[in-house]
Design a protein around this motif. Structure first.
Motif, PDB file in Angstrom:
ATOM      1  N   ASP A  96       0.802  -1.213   0.000  1.00  0.00           N
ATOM      2  CA  ASP A  96       0.000   0.000   0.000  1.00  0.00           C
ATOM      3  C   ASP A  96       0.838   1.267   0.000  1.00  0.00           C
ATOM      4  O   ASP A  96       0.307   2.362  -0.147  1.00  0.00           O
ATOM      5  CB  ASP A  96      -0.968  -0.012   1.186  1.00  0.00           C
ATOM      6  CG  ASP A  96      -2.292  -0.649   0.804  1.00  0.00           C
ATOM      7  OD1 ASP A  96      -2.371  -1.206  -0.295  1.00  0.00           O
ATOM      8  OD2 ASP A  96      -3.249  -0.588   1.600  1.00  0.00           O
ATOM      9  N   THR A  97       2.128   1.149   0.210  1.00  0.00           N
ATOM     10  CA  THR A  97       3.052   2.271   0.019  1.00  0.00           C
ATOM     11  C   THR A  97       4.166   1.793  -0.894  1.00  0.00           C
ATOM     12  O   THR A  97       4.754   0.738  -0.651  1.00  0.00           O
ATOM     13  CB  THR A  97       3.640   2.739   1.359  1.00  0.00           C
ATOM     14  OG1 THR A  97       2.588   3.204   2.207  1.00  0.00           O
ATOM     15  CG2 THR A  97       4.647   3.863   1.145  1.00  0.00           C
ATOM     16  N   ALA A  98       4.423   2.546  -1.934  1.00  0.00           N
ATOM     17  CA  ALA A  98       5.497   2.191  -2.867  1.00  0.00           C
ATOM     18  C   ALA A  98       6.218   3.457  -3.285  1.00  0.00           C
ATOM     19  O   ALA A  98       5.593   4.401  -3.773  1.00  0.00           O
ATOM     20  CB  ALA A  98       4.934   1.472  -4.095  1.00  0.00           C
ATOM     21  N   MET A  99       7.520   3.480  -3.086  1.00  0.00           N
ATOM     22  CA  MET A  99       8.347   4.630  -3.445  1.00  0.00           C
ATOM     23  C   MET A  99       9.550   4.162  -4.255  1.00  0.00           C
ATOM     24  O   MET A  99      10.280   3.278  -3.805  1.00  0.00           O
ATOM     25  CB  MET A  99       8.827   5.380  -2.202  1.00  0.00           C
ATOM     26  CG  MET A  99       7.738   5.978  -1.354  1.00  0.00           C
ATOM     27  SD  MET A  99       8.413   6.831   0.104  1.00  0.00           S
ATOM     28  CE  MET A  99       6.899   7.434   0.871  1.00  0.00           C
ATOM     29  N   SER A 114       6.469   8.473  -5.381  1.00  0.00           N
ATOM     30  CA  SER A 114       5.443   7.611  -4.803  1.00  0.00           C
ATOM     31  C   SER A 114       4.488   7.156  -5.906  1.00  0.00           C
ATOM     32  O   SER A 114       4.032   7.975  -6.715  1.00  0.00           O
ATOM     33  CB  SER A 114       4.652   8.357  -3.725  1.00  0.00           C
ATOM     34  OG  SER A 114       5.454   8.635  -2.605  1.00  0.00           O
ATOM     35  N   ILE A 115       4.191   5.870  -5.926  1.00  0.00           N
ATOM     36  CA  ILE A 115       3.239   5.315  -6.884  1.00  0.00           C
ATOM     37  C   ILE A 115       1.936   5.035  -6.138  1.00  0.00           C
ATOM     38  O   ILE A 115       1.920   4.189  -5.232  1.00  0.00           O
ATOM     39  CB  ILE A 115       3.766   4.019  -7.521  1.00  0.00           C
ATOM     40  CG1 ILE A 115       5.105   4.277  -8.220  1.00  0.00           C
ATOM     41  CG2 ILE A 115       2.754   3.459  -8.511  1.00  0.00           C
ATOM     42  CD1 ILE A 115       5.761   3.023  -8.776  1.00  0.00           C
ATOM     43  N   SER A 301      14.036  15.199  -3.162  1.00  0.00           N
ATOM     44  CA  SER A 301      12.888  15.688  -3.920  1.00  0.00           C
ATOM     45  C   SER A 301      11.838  14.592  -3.928  1.00  0.00           C
ATOM     46  O   SER A 301      12.059  13.510  -4.477  1.00  0.00           O
ATOM     47  CB  SER A 301      13.302  16.042  -5.355  1.00  0.00           C
ATOM     48  OG  SER A 301      12.171  16.421  -6.127  1.00  0.00           O
ATOM     49  N   MET A 302      10.689  14.842  -3.307  1.00  0.00           N
ATOM     50  CA  MET A 302       9.646  13.826  -3.174  1.00  0.00           C
ATOM     51  C   MET A 302       8.419  14.236  -3.974  1.00  0.00           C
ATOM     52  O   MET A 302       7.837  15.305  -3.742  1.00  0.00           O
ATOM     53  CB  MET A 302       9.273  13.619  -1.707  1.00  0.00           C
ATOM     54  CG  MET A 302      10.446  13.233  -0.827  1.00  0.00           C
ATOM     55  SD  MET A 302       9.951  12.629   0.809  1.00  0.00           S
ATOM     56  CE  MET A 302       9.295  11.011   0.390  1.00  0.00           C
ATOM     57  N   VAL A 303       8.032  13.386  -4.918  1.00  0.00           N
ATOM     58  CA  VAL A 303       6.879  13.672  -5.767  1.00  0.00           C
ATOM     59  C   VAL A 303       6.004  12.429  -5.868  1.00  0.00           C
ATOM     60  O   VAL A 303       6.427  11.319  -5.531  1.00  0.00           O
ATOM     61  CB  VAL A 303       7.301  14.125  -7.187  1.00  0.00           C
ATOM     62  CG1 VAL A 303       8.113  15.407  -7.136  1.00  0.00           C
ATOM     63  CG2 VAL A 303       8.064  13.017  -7.916  1.00  0.00           C
ATOM     64  N   THR A 304       4.787  12.646  -6.346  1.00  0.00           N
ATOM     65  CA  THR A 304       3.871  11.550  -6.635  1.00  0.00           C
ATOM     66  C   THR A 304       3.778  11.380  -8.141  1.00  0.00           C
ATOM     67  O   THR A 304       3.751  12.376  -8.884  1.00  0.00           O
ATOM     68  CB  THR A 304       2.477  11.847  -6.058  1.00  0.00           C
ATOM     69  OG1 THR A 304       2.589  12.013  -4.642  1.00  0.00           O
ATOM     70  CG2 THR A 304       1.500  10.727  -6.353  1.00  0.00           C
TER      71      THR A 304
END
Length: 371
Positions: A96-99, A114-115, A301-304
């Motif tokens: 349920d969490t994938a990075m 993040s996917i 750098s954190m993005v979706t």
């Protein structure tokens, strides 16, 4: 005088040996966690031989020094996880969490993508966990079901097919492991501009800054209905906020000056993770952590992954093109996340103005039932 010098030298040698034993532990997650009992920590780590399961039909590995790590959060309810998370305890687990973490050639910057779990993807054929049976490919299924049908190897294979990038390493942590690790480092600090009241995750926070223990931190990264529009995209923003908080906490702990804390954190962390076989030793994790030491929250750098609502189902999403393809091409070329992706990111619901948050809650979208 000579006797005094000999005693001083002896003390220095003993001190150096003590420091050496301590530093020979584990540094993970921004160079933060460490332990000094190599054999004990080594035995804690669970691993899966991803390379053997996937063979050679994979994207090529980078040759310039950059690399990719797939970080998964499992929603398994087995063991202590069921007590912490509640919900279905049917023996299955999903990611349920994938990075996807891309570390650049110079090892000075990391791009984290993040996917969303509800992203509809083409899942390749995989080998079922346990039975060894072949699970046929599927065209339009939720991303997180890859882990459910084929475990970490299928999640890696699906991610590589989606991104075109080689996942050089894989790290997984479950609910109980995450909560335990947060407690080991002394908690996490978060700030929310609006109240969070989520009966499903059990998180109840007034607006303001809070120091969360492990169970509360877990509830924070799982919260969906208690803030924002109720979507998984909002929850991902909370997860990004938590990652940066943990990195900041770890960086300021001064673990090497506190051997007892050093051991506690290293022991909890190595018990909490499952890795690919190449990372399944303290020495390998130390090497990875040493590589990642220059990367702090300010170098992250954190993005979706850019997504849009799926035409086939209003509760699912699909990659938004051409931005999604531009993102994966940039990482493949070891470039920063494109501005087209940075400028179209979802807002963090915990940083909304109270009036905007109320409006979002009234118009909230539904999502997959399992939390």
């Amino acid at each position: 005088m000579a006797e005094h010098r000999r005693k001083t030298l002896s003390r220095r040698i003993r001190l150096r040996r003590t420091i050496a034993c301590t530093v020979a532990g584990l540094l993970v997650l921004g160079g933060g966690a460490a332990g000094y009992a190599y054999w004990k920590l080594n035995g804690n780590i669970k691993s899966i031989d991803i390379d053997a399961q996937l063979g050679t039909a994979r994207p090529p590995a980078s040759t310039n020094g950059s690399f990719n790590v797939l970080v998964l959060g499992s929603d398994s309810r087995n063991g202590k996880n069921g007590d912490l998370a509640g919900g279905d305890t049917d023996g299955t687990a999903r990611s349920d969490t994938a990075m996807v973490v891309h570390v650049n050639q110079a090892h000075t910057q990391a791009e984290v993508v993040s996917i969303p779990r509800d992203t509809l993807v083409a899942r390749p054929s995989c080998t079922a966990v346990g039975s060894g049976a072949t699970v046929p490919a599927a065209k339009s299924v939720m991303f997180n079901t890859a882990y459910e049908v084929g475990g970490p190897a299928c999640a890696v294979k699906t991610t590589e097919q989606l991104t075109g990038l080689r996942m050089d390493h894989f790290v997984e942590i479950d609910f109980a492991g995450f909560a335990s690790f947060v407690d080991a480092i002394g908690g996490a600090t978060v700030t929310t501009t609006v109240p969070i009241d989520d009966k499903d995750s059990g998180l109840h926070l007034a607006a303001g800054t809070h120091r969360l223990n492990g169970d509360q931190a877990l509830a924070f990264v799982r919260t969906r209905h208690g803030v924002g529009d109720g979507s998984d995209l909002g929850r991902i923003e909370l997860q990004k906020q938590m990652v940066k908080s943990l990195l900041t906490q770890i960086k300021g702990m001064g673990l090497f000056g506190n051997p007892a804390k050093l051991w506690s954190v290293g022991d909890k962390l190595t018990k909490s993770i499952t890795t690919d076989s190449d990372l399944a030793s303290v020495s390998a994790l130390v090497g990875l952590a040493d590589t990642l030491k220059p990367i702090g929250p300010e170098n992250l750098s954190m993005v979706t992954l850019p997504v849009v609502t799926a035409p086939s189902d209003p509760n699912r999403v699909i990659p938004a093109e051409p931005r999604a393809a531009e993102l994966w091409r940039a990482l493949a070329a070891d470039r920063a996340v494109p501005e087209s992706v940075l400028s179209s990111q979802p807002a963090n619901p915990a940083e909304a103005t109270p009036s905007a948050a109320a409006g979002a809650a009234r118009s909230g979208a539904s999502a997959a039932p399992r939390r």
